[in-house]
Design a protein around this motif. Structure first.
Motif, PDB file in Angstrom:
ATOM      1  N   ASP A   1      -6.361  29.177  11.471  1.00 18.24           N
ATOM      2  CA  ASP A   1      -6.807  29.531  10.020  1.00 18.24           C
ATOM      3  C   ASP A   1      -8.389  28.994   9.681  1.00 18.24           C
ATOM      4  OD1 ASP A   1      -4.750  31.068   9.399  1.00 18.24           O
ATOM      5  OD2 ASP A   1      -3.691  29.488   8.278  1.00 18.24           O
ATOM      6  N   LEU A   2      -8.225  27.532  10.055  1.00 18.22           N
ATOM      7  CA  LEU A   2      -9.602  26.886   9.906  1.00 18.22           C
ATOM      8  C   LEU A   2     -10.627  27.742  11.008  1.00 18.22           C
ATOM      9  CD1 LEU A   2      -9.359  23.088   9.689  1.00 18.22           C
ATOM     10  CD2 LEU A   2     -10.417  24.814   8.187  1.00 18.22           C
ATOM     11  N   PHE A   3     -10.088  28.114  12.169  1.00 24.87           N
ATOM     12  CA  PHE A   3     -10.879  28.641  13.035  1.00 24.87           C
ATOM     13  C   PHE A   3     -11.676  30.005  12.574  1.00 24.87           C
ATOM     14  CE2 PHE A   3     -11.309  31.716  16.861  1.00 24.87           C
ATOM     15  CZ  PHE A   3     -12.384  30.921  17.682  1.00 24.87           C
ATOM     16  N   ARG A   4     -10.689  30.714  11.992  1.00 28.30           N
ATOM     17  CA  ARG A   4     -11.242  32.103  11.481  1.00 28.30           C
ATOM     18  C   ARG A   4     -11.950  31.847  10.295  1.00 28.30           C
ATOM     19  NH1 ARG A   4      -9.242  36.286  10.043  1.00 28.30           N
ATOM     20  NH2 ARG A   4      -7.700  35.335   8.480  1.00 28.30           N
ATOM     21  N   ALA A   5     -11.814  31.014   9.257  1.00 27.12           N
ATOM     22  CA  ALA A   5     -12.547  30.523   8.177  1.00 27.12           C
ATOM     23  C   ALA A   5     -13.948  30.010   8.351  1.00 27.12           C
ATOM     24  CB  ALA A   5     -11.684  29.470   7.117  1.00 27.12           C
ATOM     25  N   THR A   6     -13.932  29.280   9.460  1.00 32.24           N
ATOM     26  CA  THR A   6     -15.270  28.750   9.732  1.00 32.24           C
ATOM     27  C   THR A   6     -16.312  29.781  10.410  1.00 32.24           C
ATOM     28  OG1 THR A   6     -14.148  26.438   9.931  1.00 32.24           O
ATOM     29  CG2 THR A   6     -16.402  26.638  11.025  1.00 32.24           C
ATOM     30  N   ILE A   7     -15.872  30.594  11.324  1.00 30.44           N
ATOM     31  CA  ILE A   7     -16.682  31.420  11.871  1.00 30.44           C
ATOM     32  C   ILE A   7     -17.151  32.681  10.738  1.00 30.44           C
ATOM     33  CG2 ILE A   7     -16.682  33.504  13.551  1.00 30.44           C
ATOM     34  CD1 ILE A   7     -14.832  32.033  15.277  1.00 30.44           C
ATOM     35  N   GLY A   8     -18.362  32.543  10.510  1.00 31.16           N
ATOM     36  CA  GLY A   8     -18.899  33.164   9.110  1.00 31.16           C
ATOM     37  C   GLY A   8     -18.436  32.525   7.965  1.00 31.16           C
ATOM     38  N   GLY A   9     -18.274  31.272   7.985  1.00 26.91           N
ATOM     39  CA  GLY A   9     -17.815  30.299   7.061  1.00 26.91           C
ATOM     40  C   GLY A   9     -18.763  29.700   6.301  1.00 26.91           C
ATOM     41  N   LEU A  10     -20.145  30.213   6.424  1.00 24.25           N
ATOM     42  CA  LEU A  10     -21.507  29.658   5.746  1.00 24.25           C
ATOM     43  C   LEU A  10     -21.687  28.065   5.674  1.00 24.25           C
ATOM     44  CD1 LEU A  10     -20.591  32.286   3.020  1.00 24.25           C
ATOM     45  CD2 LEU A  10     -22.418  32.670   4.258  1.00 24.25           C
ATOM     46  N   GLY A  11     -21.002  27.426   6.393  1.00 29.28           N
ATOM     47  CA  GLY A  11     -21.045  26.094   6.603  1.00 29.28           C
ATOM     48  C   GLY A  11     -20.305  24.949   5.717  1.00 29.28           C
ATOM     49  N   ILE A  12     -19.695  25.639   4.888  1.00 27.27           N
ATOM     50  CA  ILE A  12     -18.929  24.933   3.829  1.00 27.27           C
ATOM     51  C   ILE A  12     -17.482  24.495   4.251  1.00 27.27           C
ATOM     52  CG2 ILE A  12     -20.491  25.753   1.898  1.00 27.27           C
ATOM     53  CD1 ILE A  12     -18.754  27.836   1.128  1.00 27.27           C
ATOM     54  N   THR A  13     -16.987  25.002   5.362  1.00 21.96           N
ATOM     55  CA  THR A  13     -15.592  24.469   5.684  1.00 21.96           C
ATOM     56  C   THR A  13     -15.553  23.181   6.439  1.00 21.96           C
ATOM     57  OG1 THR A  13     -15.728  25.664   7.756  1.00 21.96           O
ATOM     58  CG2 THR A  13     -14.904  26.808   6.025  1.00 21.96           C
ATOM     59  N   PRO A  19     -13.752  37.845  14.565  1.00 24.68           N
ATOM     60  CA  PRO A  19     -12.681  36.741  14.031  1.00 24.68           C
ATOM     61  C   PRO A  19     -12.995  36.283  12.808  1.00 24.68           C
ATOM     62  CG  PRO A  19     -13.971  35.886  16.039  1.00 24.68           C
ATOM     63  CD  PRO A  19     -14.415  37.224  15.613  1.00 24.68           C
ATOM     64  N   GLY A  20     -14.128  36.213  12.188  1.00 27.66           N
ATOM     65  CA  GLY A  20     -14.231  35.461  11.162  1.00 27.66           C
ATOM     66  C   GLY A  20     -13.506  36.129   9.893  1.00 27.66           C
ATOM     67  N   MET A  21     -13.142  35.290   9.042  1.00 27.67           N
ATOM     68  CA  MET A  21     -12.767  35.847   8.038  1.00 27.67           C
ATOM     69  C   MET A  21     -13.629  36.431   6.853  1.00 27.67           C
ATOM     70  SD  MET A  21     -10.566  33.434   5.409  1.00 27.67           S
ATOM     71  CE  MET A  21      -9.178  32.543   6.805  1.00 27.67           C
ATOM     72  N   MET A  22     -14.735  35.874   6.955  1.00 22.34           N
ATOM     73  CA  MET A  22     -16.042  36.351   6.002  1.00 22.34           C
ATOM     74  C   MET A  22     -17.051  36.777   6.619  1.00 22.34           C
ATOM     75  SD  MET A  22     -15.230  35.494   2.767  1.00 22.34           S
ATOM     76  CE  MET A  22     -16.782  35.116   1.753  1.00 22.34           C
ATOM     77  N   SER A  23     -16.905  37.461   7.980  1.00 23.39           N
ATOM     78  CA  SER A  23     -18.046  37.979   8.812  1.00 23.39           C
ATOM     79  C   SER A  23     -18.656  39.093   8.072  1.00 23.39           C
ATOM     80  CB  SER A  23     -17.210  38.172  10.380  1.00 23.39           C
ATOM     81  OG  SER A  23     -17.127  37.104  10.953  1.00 23.39           O
ATOM     82  N   LEU A  60     -17.252  41.651  -4.854  1.00 25.65           N
ATOM     83  CA  LEU A  60     -16.939  42.979  -4.255  1.00 25.65           C
ATOM     84  C   LEU A  60     -17.010  43.362  -2.958  1.00 25.65           C
ATOM     85  CD1 LEU A  60     -16.403  45.434  -6.479  1.00 25.65           C
ATOM     86  CD2 LEU A  60     -18.523  46.256  -5.978  1.00 25.65           C
ATOM     87  N   PHE A  61     -18.236  42.686  -2.434  1.00 26.94           N
ATOM     88  CA  PHE A  61     -18.176  42.961  -0.781  1.00 26.94           C
ATOM     89  C   PHE A  61     -17.172  41.965  -0.153  1.00 26.94           C
ATOM     90  CE2 PHE A  61     -23.000  43.298  -1.977  1.00 26.94           C
ATOM     91  CZ  PHE A  61     -23.003  44.577  -2.223  1.00 26.94           C
ATOM     92  N   TYR A  62     -17.007  40.967  -0.579  1.00 25.23           N
ATOM     93  CA  TYR A  62     -15.904  39.944   0.285  1.00 25.23           C
ATOM     94  C   TYR A  62     -14.851  39.557  -0.724  1.00 25.23           C
ATOM     95  CZ  TYR A  62     -20.324  39.628   3.265  1.00 25.23           C
ATOM     96  OH  TYR A  62     -21.207  39.747   4.258  1.00 25.23           O
ATOM     97  N   PRO A  63     -14.091  40.604  -0.602  1.00 24.07           N
ATOM     98  CA  PRO A  63     -12.940  40.247  -1.562  1.00 24.07           C
ATOM     99  C   PRO A  63     -11.941  38.891  -1.265  1.00 24.07           C
ATOM    100  CG  PRO A  63     -12.759  42.221  -0.577  1.00 24.07           C
ATOM    101  CD  PRO A  63     -13.905  41.974  -0.374  1.00 24.07           C
ATOM    102  N   GLN A  64     -11.959  38.968   0.292  1.00 25.34           N
ATOM    103  CA  GLN A  64     -11.269  38.060   0.823  1.00 25.34           C
ATOM    104  C   GLN A  64     -11.866  36.450   0.259  1.00 25.34           C
ATOM    105  OE1 GLN A  64     -13.459  40.057   2.085  1.00 25.34           O
ATOM    106  NE2 GLN A  64     -14.191  39.194   4.139  1.00 25.34           N
ATOM    107  N   TRP A  65     -12.877  36.427  -0.445  1.00 22.60           N
ATOM    108  CA  TRP A  65     -13.679  35.057  -0.693  1.00 22.60           C
ATOM    109  C   TRP A  65     -12.501  34.248  -1.238  1.00 22.60           C
ATOM    110  CZ3 TRP A  65     -14.051  32.557  -5.393  1.00 22.60           C
ATOM    111  CH2 TRP A  65     -13.757  33.201  -6.507  1.00 22.60           C
ATOM    112  N   ARG A  66     -11.524  34.643  -2.181  1.00 25.10           N
ATOM    113  CA  ARG A  66     -10.470  33.883  -2.723  1.00 25.10           C
ATOM    114  C   ARG A  66      -9.630  33.148  -1.803  1.00 25.10           C
ATOM    115  NH1 ARG A  66     -10.693  34.187  -8.224  1.00 25.10           N
ATOM    116  NH2 ARG A  66     -11.669  35.906  -9.016  1.00 25.10           N
ATOM    117  N   GLU A  67      -9.276  33.968  -0.685  1.00 21.87           N
ATOM    118  CA  GLU A  67      -8.145  33.277   0.301  1.00 21.87           C
ATOM    119  C   GLU A  67      -8.929  32.256   0.978  1.00 21.87           C
ATOM    120  OE1 GLU A  67      -7.483  36.096   3.477  1.00 21.87           O
ATOM    121  OE2 GLU A  67      -6.492  34.458   4.638  1.00 21.87           O
ATOM    122  N   PHE A  68     -10.350  32.680   1.475  1.00 21.35           N
ATOM    123  CA  PHE A  68     -11.231  31.938   2.088  1.00 21.35           C
ATOM    124  C   PHE A  68     -11.525  30.641   1.467  1.00 21.35           C
ATOM    125  CE2 PHE A  68     -15.935  30.638   2.142  1.00 21.35           C
ATOM    126  CZ  PHE A  68     -15.915  30.025   3.375  1.00 21.35           C
TER     127      PHE A  68
END
Ligand SMILES: Cc1cc2nc3c(=O)[nH]c(=O)nc-3n(C[C@H](O)[C@H](O)[C@H](O)COP(=O)(O)OP(=O)(O)OC[C@H]3O[C@@H](n4cnc5c(N)ncnc54)[C@H](O)[C@@H]3O)c2cc1C
Ligand SMILES: NC(=O)c1ccc[n+]([C@@H]2O[C@H](COP(=O)([O-])OP(=O)(O)OC[C@H]3O[C@@H](n4cnc5c(N)ncnc54)[C@H](OP(=O)(O)O)[C@@H]3O)[C@@H](O)[C@H]2O)c1
Lengths: 244, 438
Positions: free
Chosen positions: B156-168, B355-359, B411-419
């Motif tokens: 989960d941390l792997f997926r969140a950090t790829i494309g994770g904008l430096g904040i994980t 693989p990234g959650m927010m890619s 709207l573009f990244y609705p997964q932001w809440r999970e992230f």
């Protein structure tokens, strides 16, 4: 080639070490902290396969210097060249009223280098070959009010190396004084970077070239020779008023 | 701590951190939860907007984490510290017969920066995004915990950090897979196209035969020439097939002055000249990877040419199906605005999932457009374009953004809440505060 580098975790010295490793030289790397030495060793080994030994030693632990040299000779089976690279850049303002702190800085940036160079000189003189290089600084060419404690320690190193060069000439040992200008490294991390700043890579390669050629004195990058020439020509009556 | 000079590439908006901590040794990073205020890692600052900025907080300058750790010559697996640049990786790998599997249009970025934005390159249609080539990395959280992250460990941390904008958290080291390359050179062709429809025709022929494809578009052209440009496509050049030139000497010219000599007049002229400089419909050549991948790197700090107000890049992807219509609508609006763009890039993206959650990378057509920051007129134009992007279900790229609204981002990244669950409580950025609306 078998090379000892004292202060091998310095950003500049690492680049020199990479150049030596590329030609297959064996390295004995000395610095304060083992974890840092290990990181530097891995970096160099990833680039070039060669023998690299690491050794923890504080430059101010004078009593340990001979053991360190013995360990290097033992591990590498001899020595062909050494580079003395360690140093600190003290805060002049904080220093100038504190004589104890000045003594400490002189110990690190001058006496320890003189001590190491003397030790290596004895070894190479007997061997009748070798190369001793030490990183001094352009700051040692003239005493500036902004950094005269550091500058005078480096100045003493330059003069010491100059005398040593004459002494070792008959035995064929090269003595190389390196005078970098401003280099972008952890030491200068907090300084604003003007256009005169050089990269550690360029300066590290310059040190390698100078050691290979057995040069006497090198300014790195080369343009600092001309800058320092001008600075040395400024009459003292004017120089003392300059705030830089 | 020091606060020397920490801008983003677009130099807008201008944010100052309260301080900067320079990191040099990956095992000696100070406890981050003892620091006052929020922290954000900073690579080479090659993101355009505010995703590498932390106004009033602390930046962690990672460029001193610049050592290699290991390399498996058989498999092409490289492990290195987070601040190693792609340029340093190429210097190391190309002479050994390996290349970055994915590279963006500049090599002067850090490997962790490439992960945090899950960057893409000219071969996205084949290779996917940078994250597809990451085996694992170590993530240091502000409470001092270090996590090994991969598909298997802490996925989960792997997926969140790829494309994770430096904040994980702070990436300290990374392990990536390189790909074999036969030489430092590329065979490539540039083909002129007269309008957008022609672009799609050439593109349909190219994606299967060429590993790398990208196009430059003349945004000043209108009517029948709307969307004209030059299509570039290439492959690695093997010495068996091509006579390769000598390796060039590296050189980089610095931008001599900071002056706004990019304005609509010079841009129109540039676009006209650039389009017409190529007389033939198609040219082919063999070139070193530097001019092929990184033509812009030839002049360091070319961003200064936009003057002190900086510039905006607008990069979006629109899904297949809507692309022709939406691109034409946008190109018309841009041409009409008179604010034509000096560098406009167009490319189709593939369907290899990131693989990234927010890619950002995803199937569709991407376009990147540069505009001088002229204040209200530029911002207004981009808001108009936003409406089209939203309308067709496209999204904008955070790495290039300085102004999208919180509503659009969500709207573009609705997964932001999970992230959000994976964000390190001590980490934040100016971008993040802007797009989640606080
Ligand atoms: C000329 C040019 C061309 C470009 N072309 C492309 C392109 O083709 N495709 C593309 O995708 N992008 C492209 N970009 C954008 C660029 O690749 C990305 O913005 C990239 O992320 C910048 O990396 P950086 O090292 O400069 O990091 P910064 O911009 O400094 O930071 C980017 C992000 O990485 C985070 N970060 C940095 N280090 C770490 C760390 N150690 N741990 C955790 N997070 C970290 C930061 O917090 C921030 O969120 C281009 C940029 C330029 C200037
Ligand atoms: N950077 C410049 O602009 C510049 C200009 C002219 C000359 N120089 C000289 O170049 C040399 C290399 O400096 P650098 O710029 O590469 O800086 P650096 O990266 O900070 O390197 C200095 C190294 O010296 C080590 N060191 C400090 N005190 C020591 C001690 N008592 N015993 C053993 N090692 C010690 C440091 O170890 P720790 O990090 O573990 O403390 C560090 O590895 C120095 O002699 C410096 O004076 C630098």
């Amino acid at each position: 080639m078998k090379i000892l580098i004292f202060g091998a975790c310095s950003a500049i010295a690492r680049e020199t070490a990479i150049c030596f490793a590329e030609e297959g030289a064996k390295l004995f790397l000395v610095d304060l902290k083992e974890s840092r030495l290990e990181a530097v060793r891995q970096d160099i080994l990833t680039r070039h396969k060669t023998q690299i030994e690491i050794y923890e030693c504080d430059a101010n632990d004078f009593a340990n210097h001979p053991a360190m040299l013995d360990a290097a000779i033992g591990a590498l089976g001899g020595l062909d060249a050494v580079l003395i690279a360690h140093g600190t850049y003290p805060d002049q303002q904080a220093l100038q009223l504190d004589i104890e702190a000045i003594r400490r800085e002189f110990s690190t940036n001058c006496i320890s280098i003189i001590s190491l160079a003397t030790l290596f000189a004895g070894y190479f003189e007997k061997q009748k070959s070798g190369c001793i290089a030490a990183i001094s600084s352009v700051a040692g060419d003239r005493g500036r009010q902004r950094n005269y404690v550091y500058g005078s320690a480096k100045g003493a190193v330059s003069l010491f190396m100059q005398g040593l060069r004459g002494r070792l000439l008959p035995s064929g040992v090269k003595v190389v004084t390196i005078k970098p200008g401003q280099v972008d490294t952890p030491m200068t991390a907090d300084m604003p970077k003007g256009f005169l700043f050089a990269s550690a890579k360029v300066v590290g390669k310059g040190i390698y070239d100078a050691m290979k050629m057995g040069k006497d004195v090198v300014y790195l990058p080369g343009y600092w020779r001309w800058i320092m020439l001008i600075i040395k020509l400024i009459p003292e009556s004017i120089f003392k008023k300059l705030k830089f | 701590m020091s606060a020397v000079h920490y801008e983003s590439w677009g130099r807008y908006p201008k944010h100052n951190p309260a301080g900067v901590i320079k990191l040099f040794w990956k095992d000696e990073i100070p406890r981050l939860d003892n620091i006052e205020g929020s922290v954000l890692p900073y690579g080479c600052g090659k993101s355009y907007g505010d995703s590498c900025q932390n106004s009033g907080g602390i930046l962690l300058d990672t460029r001193g984490l610049n050592r290699l750790i290991s390399f498996d010559e058989k498999e092409g697996v490289l492990k290195c510290e987070a601040g190693v640049t792609l340029s340093a990786i190429l210097d190391f790998a190309v002479p050994r017969g390996w290349f970055l599997a994915v590279t963006p249009g500049t090599k002067h970025i850090t490997i962790a920066g490439a992960i945090a934005n899950d960057v893409h390159g000219k071969n996205h249609h084949r290779a996917g995004s940078f994250g597809c080539w990451v085996n694992c990395f170590e993530l240091l959280r502000s409470n001092g915990e270090r996590f090994l992250c991969s598909n298997e460990e802490n996925p989960d941390l792997f997926r969140a950090t790829i494309g994770g904008l430096g904040i994980t958290g702070l990436i300290t080291w990374v392990e990536i897979r390189l790909k074999p390359c036969p030489s430092a050179f590329f065979y490539y062709e540039s083909i002129k196209f007269d309008n957008l429809d022609e672009f799609f025709l050439i593109n349909a022929d190219s994606d299967s035969e060429f590993e790398y494809t990208v196009s430059w578009v003349d945004t000043s052209a209108t009517d029948g020439s709307l969307g004209r440009g030059i299509y570039m496509r290439g492959n690695h050049a093997s010495p068996d097939k091509f006579k390769l030139p000598d390796l060039p000497k590296p050189k980089q010219i610095p931008m001599p002055i900071q002056a706004p000599f990019i304005n609509s007049c010079s841009v129109n002229l540039f676009n006209l000249l650039y389009y017409h400089k190529q007389f033939e419909r198609k040219i082919s050549q063999v070139a070193h990877y530097d001019p092929f991948f990184y033509p812009l790197d030839a002049i360091s700090n070319w961003n200064l040419a936009y003057g002190k107000n900086g510039f905006l890049q607008y990069q979006f992807v629109v899904p297949f199906g809507s692309e022709r219509d939406s691109l034409k609508r946008m190109l018309r609006i841009i041409a009409r605005s008179g604010m034509s763009s000096f560098l406009t890039v167009l490319k189709t993206m593939g369907d290899k999932p990131s693989p990234g959650m927010m890619s950002f990378p995803r199937p569709g057509v991407i376009m990147a457009i540069d505009f001088r920051m002229t204040g209200e007129p530029a911002l207004k134009l981009l808001s108009t374009l936003d409406e089209i992007v939203v309308d067709v279900g496209g999204i904008l790229y955070p790495a290039k953004d300085a102004r999208m609204s919180a509503r659009d981002f969500q709207l573009f990244y609705p997964q932001w809440r999970e992230f959000s669950k994976f964000i390190d409580p001590k980490f934040s950025s100016s971008f993040w505060r802007r797009v989640i609306g606080n």
